[in-house]
Design a protein around this motif. Structure first.
Motif, short mmCIF file in Angstrom:
data_model
loop_
_atom_site.label_atom_id
_atom_site.label_comp_id
_atom_site.label_asym_id
_atom_site.label_seq_id
_atom_site.Cartn_x
_atom_site.Cartn_y
_atom_site.Cartn_z
N PRO A 108 -0.44 6.52 6.14
CA PRO A 108 0.01 5.84 4.92
C PRO A 108 0.64 4.49 5.28
CG PRO A 108 1.51 7.60 5.50
CD PRO A 108 0.34 7.71 6.43
N PHE A 117 3.43 1.65 4.04
CA PHE A 117 4.57 1.31 3.20
C PHE A 117 4.60 -0.20 3.07
CE2 PHE A 117 9.09 0.27 2.65
CZ PHE A 117 9.37 1.06 1.54
N THR A 155 4.47 3.17 -1.24
CA THR A 155 3.64 3.77 -0.21
C THR A 155 2.22 3.94 -0.71
OG1 THR A 155 5.54 4.97 0.68
CG2 THR A 155 3.35 5.77 1.30
N ARG A 207 5.84 4.80 13.78
CA ARG A 207 5.86 3.73 12.77
C ARG A 207 5.50 2.44 13.48
NH1 ARG A 207 9.45 3.68 7.90
NH2 ARG A 207 9.48 5.86 7.30
#
Length: 69
Positions: free
Chosen positions: A7, A9, A14, A66
């Motif tokens: 996903p 952001f 999101t 991330r």
């Protein structure tokens, strides 16, 4: 092979990844997430101040990485 999701952001929202990708290891999935972030950053229209992040999630729903764009 295990499924991983990526996903994104962006600007407080999101964008879900409902399909994901199959990889032999979490390390390969993390590398793929980094490549996605680099690809987004290479777009001339990319707003680098938007706080965009590519998140790597494993099949159990755990966040494993991330990558800031």
């Amino acid at each position: 092979m295990r499924r991983y999701y990526f996903p994104i952001f962006h600007k407080g929202e999101t964008q879900a990844d409902d399909v994901g990708e199959l990889f032999r290891s979490a390390q390969l999935a993390v590398q793929y997430g980094a490549r996605v972030a680099r690809d987004i950053a290479s777009d001339p229209d990319c707003d680098r101040d938007a706080g965009t992040v590519v998140i790597v999630i494993d099949a159990s729903g755990a966040e494993i990485a991330r990558h800031k764009v």
